[in-house]
Scaffold this motif. Structure first.
Motif, PDB file in Angstrom:
ATOM      1  N   ILE A  63       0.852  -1.182   0.000  1.00 18.44           N
ATOM      2  CA  ILE A  63       0.000   0.000   0.000  1.00 18.44           C
ATOM      3  C   ILE A  63       0.891   1.237   0.000  1.00 18.44           C
ATOM      4  O   ILE A  63       1.673   1.444   0.934  1.00 18.44           O
ATOM      5  CB  ILE A  63      -0.927   0.024   1.232  1.00 18.44           C
ATOM      6  CG1 ILE A  63      -1.831  -1.219   1.248  1.00 18.44           C
ATOM      7  CG2 ILE A  63      -1.780   1.285   1.245  1.00 18.44           C
ATOM      8  CD1 ILE A  63      -2.712  -1.314   2.472  1.00 18.44           C
ATOM      9  N   LEU A  64       0.792   2.033  -1.072  1.00 18.97           N
ATOM     10  CA  LEU A  64       1.570   3.263  -1.175  1.00 18.97           C
ATOM     11  C   LEU A  64       0.661   4.466  -1.013  1.00 18.97           C
ATOM     12  O   LEU A  64      -0.430   4.510  -1.605  1.00 18.97           O
ATOM     13  CB  LEU A  64       2.277   3.338  -2.531  1.00 18.97           C
ATOM     14  CG  LEU A  64       3.388   2.315  -2.814  1.00 18.97           C
ATOM     15  CD1 LEU A  64       4.047   2.638  -4.150  1.00 18.97           C
ATOM     16  CD2 LEU A  64       4.424   2.316  -1.703  1.00 18.97           C
ATOM     17  N   GLN A  65       1.109   5.429  -0.240  1.00 20.16           N
ATOM     18  CA  GLN A  65       0.381   6.682  -0.088  1.00 20.16           C
ATOM     19  C   GLN A  65       0.799   7.617  -1.220  1.00 20.16           C
ATOM     20  O   GLN A  65       1.965   8.004  -1.315  1.00 20.16           O
ATOM     21  CB  GLN A  65       0.672   7.321   1.274  1.00 20.16           C
ATOM     22  CG  GLN A  65       0.155   6.509   2.448  1.00 20.16           C
ATOM     23  CD  GLN A  65       0.437   7.180   3.784  1.00 20.16           C
ATOM     24  OE1 GLN A  65       1.132   8.185   3.841  1.00 20.16           O
ATOM     25  NE2 GLN A  65      -0.107   6.617   4.841  1.00 20.16           N
ATOM     26  N   THR A  66      -0.134   7.949  -2.085  1.00 17.57           N
ATOM     27  CA  THR A  66       0.150   8.809  -3.223  1.00 17.57           C
ATOM     28  C   THR A  66      -0.706  10.073  -3.147  1.00 17.57           C
ATOM     29  O   THR A  66      -1.593  10.194  -2.289  1.00 17.57           O
ATOM     30  CB  THR A  66      -0.146   8.086  -4.550  1.00 17.57           C
ATOM     31  OG1 THR A  66      -1.574   7.992  -4.738  1.00 17.57           O
ATOM     32  CG2 THR A  66       0.450   6.682  -4.544  1.00 17.57           C
ATOM     33  N   GLN A  67      -0.455  10.993  -4.051  1.00 21.76           N
ATOM     34  CA  GLN A  67      -1.233  12.222  -4.094  1.00 21.76           C
ATOM     35  C   GLN A  67      -2.689  11.944  -4.475  1.00 21.76           C
ATOM     36  O   GLN A  67      -3.567  12.770  -4.238  1.00 21.76           O
ATOM     37  CB  GLN A  67      -0.607  13.200  -5.097  1.00 21.76           C
ATOM     38  CG  GLN A  67       0.773  13.681  -4.684  1.00 21.76           C
ATOM     39  CD  GLN A  67       1.411  14.590  -5.717  1.00 21.76           C
ATOM     40  OE1 GLN A  67       0.908  14.715  -6.834  1.00 21.76           O
ATOM     41  NE2 GLN A  67       2.516  15.235  -5.339  1.00 21.76           N
ATOM     42  N   LEU A  68      -2.936  10.784  -5.051  1.00 21.61           N
ATOM     43  CA  LEU A  68      -4.288  10.397  -5.442  1.00 21.61           C
ATOM     44  C   LEU A  68      -4.933   9.463  -4.417  1.00 21.61           C
ATOM     45  O   LEU A  68      -5.979   8.890  -4.667  1.00 21.61           O
ATOM     46  CB  LEU A  68      -4.261   9.712  -6.820  1.00 21.61           C
ATOM     47  CG  LEU A  68      -3.712  10.561  -7.977  1.00 21.61           C
ATOM     48  CD1 LEU A  68      -3.659   9.746  -9.259  1.00 21.61           C
ATOM     49  CD2 LEU A  68      -4.548  11.818  -8.177  1.00 21.61           C
ATOM     50  N   GLY A  69      -4.271   9.315  -3.258  1.00 20.99           N
ATOM     51  CA  GLY A  69      -4.787   8.421  -2.229  1.00 20.99           C
ATOM     52  C   GLY A  69      -3.972   7.147  -2.139  1.00 20.99           C
ATOM     53  O   GLY A  69      -2.977   6.966  -2.862  1.00 20.99           O
ATOM     54  N   ASN A  70      -4.377   6.243  -1.257  1.00 25.48           N
ATOM     55  CA  ASN A  70      -3.668   4.977  -1.098  1.00 25.48           C
ATOM     56  C   ASN A  70      -3.903   4.064  -2.297  1.00 25.48           C
ATOM     57  O   ASN A  70      -5.027   3.963  -2.801  1.00 25.48           O
ATOM     58  CB  ASN A  70      -4.117   4.264   0.176  1.00 25.48           C
ATOM     59  CG  ASN A  70      -3.663   4.997   1.418  1.00 25.48           C
ATOM     60  OD1 ASN A  70      -2.816   5.880   1.349  1.00 25.48           O
ATOM     61  ND2 ASN A  70      -4.222   4.644   2.558  1.00 25.48           N
ATOM     62  N   ARG A  71      -2.830   3.416  -2.724  1.00 23.58           N
ATOM     63  CA  ARG A  71      -2.927   2.492  -3.862  1.00 23.58           C
ATOM     64  C   ARG A  71      -2.235   1.187  -3.524  1.00 23.58           C
ATOM     65  O   ARG A  71      -1.168   1.175  -2.903  1.00 23.58           O
ATOM     66  CB  ARG A  71      -2.279   3.082  -5.118  1.00 23.58           C
ATOM     67  CG  ARG A  71      -3.015   4.255  -5.739  1.00 23.58           C
ATOM     68  CD  ARG A  71      -2.415   4.579  -7.094  1.00 23.58           C
ATOM     69  NE  ARG A  71      -2.440   3.405  -7.971  1.00 23.58           N
ATOM     70  CZ  ARG A  71      -1.612   3.239  -9.020  1.00 23.58           C
ATOM     71  NH1 ARG A  71      -0.692   4.138  -9.274  1.00 23.58           N
ATOM     72  NH2 ARG A  71      -1.720   2.177  -9.767  1.00 23.58           N
ATOM     73  N   MET A  72      -2.853   0.088  -3.963  1.00 26.10           N
ATOM     74  CA  MET A  72      -2.206  -1.220  -3.858  1.00 26.10           C
ATOM     75  C   MET A  72      -1.328  -1.417  -5.086  1.00 26.10           C
ATOM     76  O   MET A  72      -1.809  -1.356  -6.220  1.00 26.10           O
ATOM     77  CB  MET A  72      -3.262  -2.322  -3.785  1.00 26.10           C
ATOM     78  CG  MET A  72      -4.074  -2.323  -2.507  1.00 26.10           C
ATOM     79  SD  MET A  72      -3.107  -2.813  -1.055  1.00 26.10           S
ATOM     80  CE  MET A  72      -2.758  -4.528  -1.419  1.00 26.10           C
ATOM     81  N   VAL A  73      -0.030  -1.633  -4.863  1.00 25.72           N
ATOM     82  CA  VAL A  73       0.925  -1.746  -5.971  1.00 25.72           C
ATOM     83  C   VAL A  73       1.715  -3.039  -5.823  1.00 25.72           C
ATOM     84  O   VAL A  73       2.210  -3.343  -4.731  1.00 25.72           O
ATOM     85  CB  VAL A  73       1.893  -0.544  -5.979  1.00 25.72           C
ATOM     86  CG1 VAL A  73       2.838  -0.633  -7.175  1.00 25.72           C
ATOM     87  CG2 VAL A  73       1.118   0.774  -6.002  1.00 25.72           C
TER      88      VAL A  73
END
Length: 299
Positions: free
Chosen positions: A141-151
């Protein structure tokens, strides 16, 4: 076999728990094996948090509850899971393998990620024509400018290698900086370790259980584990691997339809669990054929 709609009709006159447990009891009577259901609301999650349907450390308490009092050495585990923590899956496998000498995992619809890993710890896997497993490549789970994303962990490593090559030209550094700033300390090492752990666990379980006694079991297990973890091949962590795909990989797969009564009872118990999720706040059910259960409710 009662259809989903027919089981829904049963619930007009019976409590969801009673209907579900009826079919689990009948399944145990048919197979002369202990039965445990592990089912989650992941295919119809609504506003449910990912932790509520994932394999977590809390599940150990659930399995301890439902294993207590069981006397058979053989287990049928009905599994419907999107996955979760590989470490929690490892703890579940260690616990179940101390209690049962033969485990068969039945997947009435899907088992993904750490759910697939759990299935690979069985002596064999029961799949229907509609059933599927999934890749075991770990996610972050990465915190990005677009919200949390599963990568996917492998995608993070691949992207970093791409950045290293392109940033040899200083003109490319500007577009890459916002992307690279999302990589916290230790992330790349954690990705490598997670990939290694998933493959190692599946390799060990396949060699010790599913492929036990087969010629070159360890080598075969290594190949299957690597193929299950190949993000570059599967392209998506959500990729569905059909029964034929799983057989081609080399997993020991039993066709659920061969024993029609077995299929009917497995699917009926599963349908009853999904309806339970629809008509109650339950998000996860761990339950045995004697009616002992550990049920997670929406928070």
């Amino acid at each position: 076999m009662p259809t989903w709609g027919e089981i829904l009709g049963e619930l007009q006159t019976s409590h969801p728990d009673a209907v579900r447990r009826k079919y689990l009891t009948q399944l145990a009577q048919h197979t002369n094996r202990d039965v445990i259901l592990y089912s989650t609301k992941w295919t119809d999650p609504g506003n449910v948090s990912p932790d509520a349907v994932s394999i977590t450390e809390e599940d150990i308490q659930g399995f301890m509850e439902v294993v207590h009092g069981l006397r058979n050495t053989k287990l049928d585990l009905i599994l419907h899971s999107p996955g979760g923590s590989p470490v929690a899956a490892e703890a579940i496998v260690k616990y179940l393998r101390k209690k049962f000498t033969h485990i068969r995992v039945a997947v009435p619809q899907g088992a993904m990620s750490a759910g697939t890993m759990l299935a690979c710890s069985a002596d064999s896997i029961l799949l229907g024509k509609h059933s599927f497993l999934g890749p075991i490549d770990p996610q972050f789970i990465l915190q990005t400018q677009l919200g949390n994303r599963m990568v996917p962990a492998q995608a993070i490593l691949d992207q970093f290698e791409m950045a290293k090559k392109e940033c040899r030209d200083s003109q490319n550094l500007g577009p890459w900086l916002p992307i690279l700033s999302q990589y916290g300390p230790g992330l790349l090492v954690e990705c490598k370790n997670a990939i290694d752990l998933s493959q190692r666990l599946v390799k060990e379980w396949l060699a010790e259980y599913m492929f036990h006694g087969q010629r070159r079991a360890s080598y075969k297990a290594s190949i299957v584990a690597r193929k299950l973890a190949e993000h570059k091949t599967h392209k998506s962590h959500a990729r569905h691997l059909s029964r034929d795909d799983c057989k081609e990989l080399g997993l020991v797969i039993e066709d659920l339809e061969v024993d029609q009564t077995l299929q009917d009872l497995v699917l009926s118990a599963f349908h009853a669990s999904t309806i339970t999720f629809t008509v109650t706040p339950a998000t996860k059910i761990i339950e045995n054929h004697n009616g002992k259960a550990f049920i997670k409710l929406a928070g």
